[in-house]
Scaffold this motif. Structure first.
Motif, PDB file in Angstrom:
ATOM      1  N   ARG A 101      14.760  -1.936  -8.927  1.00  0.00           N
ATOM      2  CA  ARG A 101      15.869  -1.995  -7.998  1.00  0.00           C
ATOM      3  C   ARG A 101      16.379  -0.572  -7.769  1.00  0.00           C
ATOM      4  NH1 ARG A 101      19.562  -6.186  -7.595  1.00  0.00           N
ATOM      5  NH2 ARG A 101      18.838  -7.147  -9.489  1.00  0.00           N
ATOM      6  N   PHE A 102      16.685  -0.245  -6.515  1.00  0.00           N
ATOM      7  CA  PHE A 102      17.295   1.053  -6.216  1.00  0.00           C
ATOM      8  C   PHE A 102      18.681   0.793  -5.683  1.00  0.00           C
ATOM      9  CE2 PHE A 102      12.732   1.818  -5.530  1.00  0.00           C
ATOM     10  CZ  PHE A 102      12.538   2.784  -6.488  1.00  0.00           C
ATOM     11  N   SER A 121       4.308   0.996  -2.404  1.00  0.00           N
ATOM     12  CA  SER A 121       4.467   2.366  -2.899  1.00  0.00           C
ATOM     13  C   SER A 121       5.280   2.392  -4.184  1.00  0.00           C
ATOM     14  CB  SER A 121       5.142   3.231  -1.836  1.00  0.00           C
ATOM     15  OG  SER A 121       4.271   3.414  -0.756  1.00  0.00           O
ATOM     16  N   THR A 122       6.267   1.513  -4.280  1.00  0.00           N
ATOM     17  CA  THR A 122       7.049   1.455  -5.522  1.00  0.00           C
ATOM     18  C   THR A 122       6.150   1.055  -6.675  1.00  0.00           C
ATOM     19  OG1 THR A 122       8.912   0.740  -4.185  1.00  0.00           O
ATOM     20  CG2 THR A 122       9.139   0.547  -6.551  1.00  0.00           C
ATOM     21  N   GLU A 138       2.465  11.338   1.214  1.00  0.00           N
ATOM     22  CA  GLU A 138       3.123  12.624   1.368  1.00  0.00           C
ATOM     23  C   GLU A 138       2.317  13.638   0.577  1.00  0.00           C
ATOM     24  OE1 GLU A 138       5.418  10.236  -0.123  1.00  0.00           O
ATOM     25  OE2 GLU A 138       6.325   9.574   1.746  1.00  0.00           O
ATOM     26  N   LYS A 143       4.193   3.902  -7.792  1.00  0.00           N
ATOM     27  CA  LYS A 143       5.006   4.850  -8.554  1.00  0.00           C
ATOM     28  C   LYS A 143       5.266   4.343  -9.971  1.00  0.00           C
ATOM     29  CE  LYS A 143       6.896   7.144  -4.594  1.00  0.00           C
ATOM     30  NZ  LYS A 143       7.875   7.115  -3.534  1.00  0.00           N
ATOM     31  N   GLN A 194       8.189   6.318 -11.448  1.00  0.00           N
ATOM     32  CA  GLN A 194       9.391   5.489 -11.594  1.00  0.00           C
ATOM     33  C   GLN A 194       9.201   4.537 -12.778  1.00  0.00           C
ATOM     34  OE1 GLN A 194      12.100   5.564  -9.795  1.00  0.00           O
ATOM     35  NE2 GLN A 194      11.560   6.599  -7.883  1.00  0.00           N
TER      36      GLN A 194
END
Lengths: 354, 513
Positions: B13-14, B44-45, B87, B48, B54
């Motif tokens: 969770r962000f 993508s999360t 990126e 990560k 993350q």
């Protein structure tokens, strides 16, 4: 992109205070508090406004420290005096806030301020005070305009452009005054700087209030303000969106010059005359006020609301350090450390630019 | 066989946004495993989380059967989990070789970096991967985007990963470069590497992957063998509904090009643009095709006045446009949606509203003072028209998904009501649903009489969407294709400079000049 919504991005969001601050009138966001969300609204509010709250918290802290050490410090009369001093710095730092929002810096305000102060007293000796004030402010704005042209069109880094300008102005001032400035501050300038309405409310504070309101309005509600934040955040995208980037830069440096001129007027009124070197302390103080106020030194985020608190903090800090009995050398060290500390505190949140 | 890398029941969770909840993926050694889902689905999360960028809020990551928790990406890389992100992570001012060996430079006997060996090893690595065209001594800044992406991939492969994660790593590559990369990936797979592959191009997934795990709204929807699942089945899993026709139907070719909105004559800019002439008619979508970096992007920039020193003439509605000034181009009726929405199209920290109104501030202001009511109305109109998913007009655009960001970038120009839109690869890196919405929007614009000049690196878009296509090669238009001639095969052969005489209508290219 949600992936980027991590805590580290905080400052970059809340720091564009002028924009996000409008959220207050916007209807509350649906879906921003999902079921089971632990973040209380108060916590979110605190985080969003952290950059504003820190300097105001610092002010409270300084007052408490001063009150404990010297109970006589926290009296209405003395606090009023401190606020008047802060108003001079606040006006000077107003222009610096704009320039720093573009990602630049103005180091020429020391001698720009000084030259306009000297023009004021010297011209007032022969002409009417209004002519003298107009000449002083006009010269200050012109210097800013030249800075802006150099930065925008010749692409000279602002640091170099304004540092060079500062040296040129120092030389010009010496030649012009032959080393000893003449004349006194006109009466109306003295009243503006140190006079009080009915013996109670200082004119300087009233002026600062109007100045601050105008600046905050310009940043939040005008096309100039919108474009300023766009240019400060991402010059390329702003340019590709048809923002007149050069025009915004030139206007910003000219405004900064004008603010330095206003500061020159106020300081001249405060000390009743002009003297050489009167602007020197204000370069770092103005930058400190802006930075403590939470405006990003990288540009694009922040606003004048923070700078107001920053200016008060800087003035209080100087006096509190004095009454706590720290010697000038120690004051300098502490003063520098606090600026660096603030950069660190805010910088931790800033997104690293790619 | 137990999976080499497995994540189960991951939650992340962000702030208030749930990125992952009950997400899972398991990749075996010797397998190429696709991670599919719309933008914002949490792919993508998940990547990560897998590679230590993350930490998850809940759930478990097993590597070789043992639970792991990486403190940072370096720790993940040290045990062989190496990601390549969309990126780019290269340092632009260093050479290709320096980037390839970043952090593990070969040392000479006295402990200094052995530059010569590094360049030699870099050349060997690039050659082994089939990227021999890249000079190891070149500065990364000077390379075109596609080659930078190849270097990025080479950098990861050079670390001899046990798990290689490719997150949109092929999005800027040409078809031929993609083939090279796929050959490398297959070789790694055959040698026992586990590969996690993320791409928005379904044909790439079909071509390359063994199994696919589908995410939707941060949750694991299912894992299927790619060969055993139909295209429709996978798309339905991704978007939760059936996908209709991908491209909107072309209107019956009425008097297209009867009126040229945009008339470009002999446009030149240094070596990059060599005498480009073209027209875009009312209601027409004209595609720019060709290999990447043949001047298409420069053409759009030159038309929009970004470059100084452009020669030639640009007429918009028969009036000459002053070149070299974006504001003049805007005023004449041009709009450019640039290639990189994150650095050129949008100002990420600013709000949706600030971004949408940036190009048209005078319209929502009186005497320089912005009217909050007009600003809000303009933003909400655009939000509804383009179905931009946002928490509100004040939300910073960097919190939006890629597709919604692109919509904001387009909305900014819709407000300006230009005659001709210049679009630079507007669907790159965004999900299927958003792509379709942008296709439909382009058709809606042309139906209203606008013209669109459209550069895409995705051939199927040129074929499926455009009324005409101009193929560029080394800064010049070498071929014009329309109607039945507008096919993949013709585009490809023209793009690589193969002259074809058999196909009729191919010689019209110069006729407009």
């Amino acid at each position: 992109m949600t992936e980027r919504a991590d805590g580290r991005g905080r400052t970059a969001i809340d720091a564009d205070g002028a924009n996000v601050a409008n959220t207050a009138n916007a209807p509350s966001r649906p879906g921003s508090a999902p079921a089971g969300g632990r973040t209380a609204d108060g916590g979110a509010w605190l985080r969003r406004n952290r950059t504003i709250l820190i300097p105001y918290g610092l002010i409270a802290l300084l007052l408490v420290a001063a009150a404990i050490r010297t109970p006589g410090f926290v009296t209405p009369g003395n606090l009023r005096g401190q606020l008047v001093l802060a108003s001079y710095l606040g006006v000077i730092a107003g222009g610096q806030t704009l320039v720093i929002l573009t990602g630049g810096i103005d180091l020429s305000l020391a001698w720009n301020l000084n030259l306009s102060a000297i023009l004021l007293t010297q011209i007032a000796a022969d002409f009417s005070p209004a002519v003298a004030a107009a000449a002083a402010l006009g010269s200050a704005a012109l210097v800013g305009l030249v800075n802006g042209l150099g930065v925008a069109y010749l692409r000279i880094p602002s640091l170099v452009m304004t540092l060079g300008m500062n040296a040129v102005l120092a030389g010009l001032t010496l030649v012009y005054t032959n080393g000893s400035p003449q004349g006194d501050a006109p009466a109306f300038v003295r009243s503006l700087a140190v006079g009080r309405i009915g013996g109670v409310l200082p004119w300087a504070l009233l002026f600062w209030l109007a100045f601050g309101a105008a600046l905050i309005f310009a940043l939040r509600r005008t096309t100039y303000g919108r474009r300023l934040y766009a240019v400060g955040n991402n010059r390329e995208a702003a340019y590709l969106s048809g923002v007149p980037v050069r025009g915004v830069l030139v206007a910003t440096y000219a405004l900064c010059g004008l603010c330095a001129g206003l500061g020159g007027l106020l300081l001249t009124g405060y000390s009743a005359q002009s003297y050489l070197g009167m602007g020197d302390p204000f370069v770092l103080q103005a930058i400190a006020a802006v930075v403590i106020g939470g405006t990003s030194i990288l540009g694009g985020a922040g606003g004048y609301g923070g700078t107001i608190a920053g200016a008060i903090t800087v003035v209080l800090l100087q006096n509190v350090l004095q009454i706590v009995g720290i010697r000038p050398a120690g004051q300098q060290i502490l003063y520098g450390l606090i600026v660096l500390l603030m950069l660190f505190v805010y910088g931790r949140g800033a997104r690293v630019r790619e | 066989m137990p999976p080499l890398l497995a994540a189960t029941d991951i939650a992340k969770r962000f702030g208030g946004v749930v990125a992952l909840d009950g997400a899972a993926v398991a990749c075996e050694a010797g397998e190429i495993h696709a991670l599919l889902g719309e933008n914002g689905a949490g792919k993508s999360t998940m990547v990560k989380v897998l590679c230590g960028v993350q930490p998850p809020d809940a759930g478990e990551v097993l590597y070789d059967g043992r639970p792991i928790a990486f403190r940072n990406p370096a720790a993940a890389a040290a045990v062989g989990i190496v990601p390549v992100f969309q990126e780019l992570s290269l340092i632009p001012d260093l050479s290709v070789a320096q980037n390839l060996f970043m952090g593990r430079e070969p040392r000479s006997r006295i402990g200094l970096i052995d530059g010569r060996r590094m360049r030699r090893d870099a050349a060997a690595l690039l050659a082994e991967l089939g990227f021999a065209g890249i000079n190891p001594a070149a500065t990364v800044r000077d390379l075109p985007l596609a080659e930078r992406q190849l270097v990025e991939i080479a950098k990861a492969v050079g670390r001899k990963p046990r798990v290689l994660i490719l997150d949109e790593a092929t999005s800027a590559l040409t078809a031929r470069q993609v083939e090279h990369v796929f050959a490398v990936v297959r070789r790694l797979r055959d040698a026992g590497t586990a590969v996690v592959f993320i791409s928005h191009r379904m044909d790439e997934v079909r071509d390359l992957c063994d199994r696919a795990t589908v995410f939707r709204d941060g949750t694991h929807v299912g894992t299927v063998a790619v060969d055993g699942a139909s295209h429709e089945q996978i798309v339905r899993m991704m978007i939760g509904r059936a996908l209709r026709e991908v491209f909107p139907p072309r209107p019956v070719p009425v008097e297209t090009a009867s009126e040229a909105l945009l008339d470009v004559r002999e446009l030149g800019w240094g070596e990059a643009l060599r005498g480009v002439s073209l027209t875009v008619g009312r209601g027409e979508i004209v595609g720019l095709a060709g290999l990447d970096g043949q001047g298409q992007g420069d053409l759009l920039f030159a038309l929009f006045g970004v470059y100084a020193g452009v020669t030639g003439q640009v007429l918009l509605r028969r009036r000459p446009v002053r070149l070299g000034d974006p504001r003049a181009a805007m005023a004449a009726g041009l709009a450019l949606v640039p290639e990189d929405r994150k650095t050129q199209g949008l100002i990420l920290p600013l709000s949706v509203s600030n971004n949408v109104t940036l190009a048209t501030l005078p319209r929502i202001a009186r005497r320089g003072v912005v009217s909050p009511g007009a600003e809000r109305a303009a933003t909400l109109t655009m939000r509804d028209r383009l179905a931009i998913k946002t928490a509100g007009p004040e939300q910073p655009v960097r919190f939006l998904s890629g597709g919604n960001q692109q919509k904001v970038s387009i909305a900014k120009w819709l407000l300006a009501e230009p005659s001709v839109f210049l679009l630079h690869d507007p669907t790159r890196g965004i999900d299927v649903g958003a792509k379709q919405e942008i296709y439909a929007l382009m058709r809606a614009l042309t139906a209203q009489g606008h013209g669109v000049l459209f550069f895409s690196t995705d051939l199927s878009e040129i074929v499926g969407l455009c009324d005409r296509a101009l193929v560029m090669y080394e800064g010049a238009v070498v071929r014009e294709l329309a109607g039945d001639d507008l096919t993949d095969a013709n585009l490809v052969s023209a793009a690589v400079g193969v002259t074809e005489t058999a196909v009729g209508g191919g010689q019209r290219a110069a006729a407009t000049a």
